[in-house]
Design an enzyme around this catalytic site. Sequence first.
Site, PDB file in Angstrom:
ATOM      1  N   HIS A  18      20.134  46.269  12.171  1.00 46.60           N
ATOM      2  CA  HIS A  18      19.852  46.446  13.560  1.00 46.60           C
ATOM      3  C   HIS A  18      20.560  47.709  13.274  1.00 46.60           C
ATOM      4  O   HIS A  18      21.446  48.884  13.062  1.00 46.60           O
ATOM      5  CB  HIS A  18      20.046  45.200  13.925  1.00 46.60           C
ATOM      6  CG  HIS A  18      21.065  45.105  14.111  1.00 46.60           C
ATOM      7  ND1 HIS A  18      21.952  45.238  14.787  1.00 46.60           N
ATOM      8  CD2 HIS A  18      21.555  43.703  14.550  1.00 46.60           C
ATOM      9  CE1 HIS A  18      23.612  45.019  14.995  1.00 46.60           C
ATOM     10  NE2 HIS A  18      23.433  43.627  14.539  1.00 46.60           N
ATOM     11  N   HIS A  21      24.539  48.002  13.759  1.00 45.42           N
ATOM     12  CA  HIS A  21      25.397  48.220  12.496  1.00 45.42           C
ATOM     13  C   HIS A  21      24.860  49.694  11.657  1.00 45.42           C
ATOM     14  O   HIS A  21      25.587  50.339  11.589  1.00 45.42           O
ATOM     15  CB  HIS A  21      24.328  47.418  10.714  1.00 45.42           C
ATOM     16  CG  HIS A  21      24.210  45.886  10.824  1.00 45.42           C
ATOM     17  ND1 HIS A  21      23.143  45.057  11.233  1.00 45.42           N
ATOM     18  CD2 HIS A  21      25.066  45.128  11.177  1.00 45.42           C
ATOM     19  CE1 HIS A  21      23.215  44.426  11.628  1.00 45.42           C
ATOM     20  NE2 HIS A  21      24.571  44.376  11.101  1.00 45.42           N
ATOM     21  N   CYS A 126      32.760  26.097  12.594  1.00 47.83           N
ATOM     22  CA  CYS A 126      31.229  26.762  12.925  1.00 47.83           C
ATOM     23  C   CYS A 126      31.344  27.971  11.842  1.00 47.83           C
ATOM     24  O   CYS A 126      31.761  28.093  11.266  1.00 47.83           O
ATOM     25  CB  CYS A 126      31.569  27.425  14.476  1.00 47.83           C
ATOM     26  SG  CYS A 126      29.878  28.121  14.080  1.00 47.83           S
ATOM     27  N   CYS A 129      29.962  31.126  12.336  1.00 44.22           N
ATOM     28  CA  CYS A 129      30.848  31.870  12.327  1.00 44.22           C
ATOM     29  C   CYS A 129      31.641  31.614  11.320  1.00 44.22           C
ATOM     30  O   CYS A 129      33.098  32.569  11.493  1.00 44.22           O
ATOM     31  CB  CYS A 129      32.228  31.099  13.645  1.00 44.22           C
ATOM     32  SG  CYS A 129      31.644  31.152  14.890  1.00 44.22           S
ATOM     33  N   CYS A 144      30.382  25.744  19.564  1.00 42.45           N
ATOM     34  CA  CYS A 144      31.020  26.634  19.142  1.00 42.45           C
ATOM     35  C   CYS A 144      30.489  27.503  20.292  1.00 42.45           C
ATOM     36  O   CYS A 144      29.460  27.322  20.350  1.00 42.45           O
ATOM     37  CB  CYS A 144      30.115  27.207  17.560  1.00 42.45           C
ATOM     38  SG  CYS A 144      30.681  28.843  17.885  1.00 42.45           S
ATOM     39  N   HIS A 147      28.126  30.503  18.838  1.00 42.58           N
ATOM     40  CA  HIS A 147      26.612  29.732  18.842  1.00 42.58           C
ATOM     41  C   HIS A 147      25.859  28.998  19.082  1.00 42.58           C
ATOM     42  O   HIS A 147      24.589  28.970  19.227  1.00 42.58           O
ATOM     43  CB  HIS A 147      27.039  29.843  17.519  1.00 42.58           C
ATOM     44  CG  HIS A 147      26.813  31.132  16.490  1.00 42.58           C
ATOM     45  ND1 HIS A 147      28.185  31.159  15.782  1.00 42.58           N
ATOM     46  CD2 HIS A 147      26.850  31.899  16.186  1.00 42.58           C
ATOM     47  CE1 HIS A 147      27.894  32.018  15.324  1.00 42.58           C
ATOM     48  NE2 HIS A 147      27.040  32.976  14.712  1.00 42.58           N
ATOM     49  N   LYS A 295      25.091  41.771  23.685  1.00 42.64           N
ATOM     50  CA  LYS A 295      25.371  42.293  22.988  1.00 42.64           C
ATOM     51  C   LYS A 295      23.935  41.466  22.066  1.00 42.64           C
ATOM     52  O   LYS A 295      23.317  40.404  22.366  1.00 42.64           O
ATOM     53  CB  LYS A 295      26.487  41.162  21.992  1.00 42.64           C
ATOM     54  CG  LYS A 295      27.165  41.309  20.927  1.00 42.64           C
ATOM     55  CD  LYS A 295      28.351  40.981  20.289  1.00 42.64           C
ATOM     56  CE  LYS A 295      28.554  41.336  19.210  1.00 42.64           C
ATOM     57  NZ  LYS A 295      28.364  41.137  17.862  1.00 42.64           N
ATOM     58  N   LYS A 298      20.685  37.469  16.766  1.00 38.93           N
ATOM     59  CA  LYS A 298      19.665  36.917  16.735  1.00 38.93           C
ATOM     60  C   LYS A 298      18.526  35.918  17.393  1.00 38.93           C
ATOM     61  O   LYS A 298      17.677  35.369  17.907  1.00 38.93           O
ATOM     62  CB  LYS A 298      20.112  35.588  14.934  1.00 38.93           C
ATOM     63  CG  LYS A 298      19.557  36.779  13.303  1.00 38.93           C
ATOM     64  CD  LYS A 298      19.925  35.636  12.678  1.00 38.93           C
ATOM     65  CE  LYS A 298      20.024  36.634  11.363  1.00 38.93           C
ATOM     66  NZ  LYS A 298      21.081  35.766  10.683  1.00 38.93           N
TER      67      LYS A 298
HETATM   68 ZN    ZN Z   1      30.317  30.084  15.800  1.00 35.35          ZN
END
Ligand code: ZN
Length: 502
Positions: A18, A21, A126, A129, A144, A147, A295, A298
């Site tokens: 994306h 990057h 996680c 992560c 997490c 997430h 940020k 996904k």
């Molecule tokens: Zn995580």
Amino acid sequence: MARFYVTTPIYYVNDAPHIGHAYTTVTADALARWHRLLGDDVFFLTGTDEHGLKVQRAAEARGLEPRAHADLTSERYREVWSSIDIDYDDFIRTTESRHYKATETLMQAAYDNGWIELRPYAGWYCVSCEAYYTESDLIEGKLCPIHRTEVEWLEEENYFFKLSEFAGRLLDWYESNPGAVTPEAKRNEAIGLVRGGLRDISISRTSITWGVPVPWDSKHVFYVWYDALINYATAIGYGEDQARFEAWWPSVHHLIGKDILRFHCVYWPALLMAAGIDPPSRIAVHGFLLVGGEKMSKTALNQISPADLLPTFGVDGFRYHFLRDQAFGPDGDFSYEGMVARYNSDLANNLGNLLARVSTVVEKKCGGIGPAPDPSSELAAVAASVLESAGSAWDRISPSEALEATWRLVRETNAALEAAEPWKADPGPEVDRVLGDALEALRIVAVLASPALTRASQEIWDRIGLAGRVADQRLPAAAAWGGYPGGLPVERGAPLFPRIAG
Ligand SMILES: [Zn+2]
């Protein structure tokens, strides 16, 4: 010859490429191009990070071997980089045998030096992560913090890196190398992490197989993060060609996002020290590229891919935006409207219009043959000062300021044309002088802007009748006033940057 080694983080193969990057990668590419203009020996490295449980599980879900899965997903990065003219010297994949060799060599050295040992470990993990969390880190005791998905309890024997014993050496390193971590706020953050107390870190796993095996204990693989960091050493020959490694290391410029500061500014230098290698000379940390203040992720469904923007802005408009509008360092908020506004003002109205005006008037008043510049033009001093400002900004890894400086020459040249109004005057020496100066300014801008505008810079070069490639020019000579010889055919082509409707 000066050497310039620049790296991007290696990107996780499971992620879709994306604009976050792309932002880091375009910056590294532009820096590499700038240093090639300076005549430096340049090595620009990017690549993909391909180990870990997340990759292993994604591959299983597709019914593929992890390596076959990584082959497909890694390729997406190459395709995107090619679509925005990323000219890397090496694309490393952590699943390559050269990387296994380098990782084994470096870790073995740290182990032999007594900095790695086996200990039991248990904790909340996680998978997304690839990291353990303490109970207090978790949301509602089970999710997490990043997430918001449920963590898993993992118990295993891990090899631990004795990071806690490196606090003093790390603080000495920051102290004696004030430019090693930039900007200053990020350096202070790294120092704060070390002063806050370092715990030893678990660097191996027995629960998964998709990783680089621990050379002295094949039941373990290295945890994905610690093999990943070593890519920067692998690519320049570590473990295979020591002379080549020593020629490039430790003079490296790592570009990273602030989310991986701890790994790069604390763990990585300590791991190198443990293996008897000098830490990297420069880690330049940038903020997040936010979308609507958040940020990209996904789960938030707010990821923008380069392919979403390229049809409208073109490669040059895309690259220019991320280099000019997103200052390297603080967080930046991506705005489509802002991108359109910048494109229209800097590229369509300023640079594109300058080229269109000059080529039109040269056709009408000079029979299509570009005149030579005036050696005593007032623009000569502007060009000299622009070169100095741009050079110093590229050195500071501030493409935004480098391009702002470069556009000063564009604006001053437009102003000089507006003052002289050669389109109203009769052909003659005065018209020739003004147009010769403008052509010379365009030639210099083509060189100085070429790290950003990979295509338009060559187009300008060709249209004003110059031979060869802009990228083959060498600074500072190529920016010295008087390089445009005059007597060259100037082509009046289609608009370089058609305006985009807001
Ligand atoms: Zn995580």
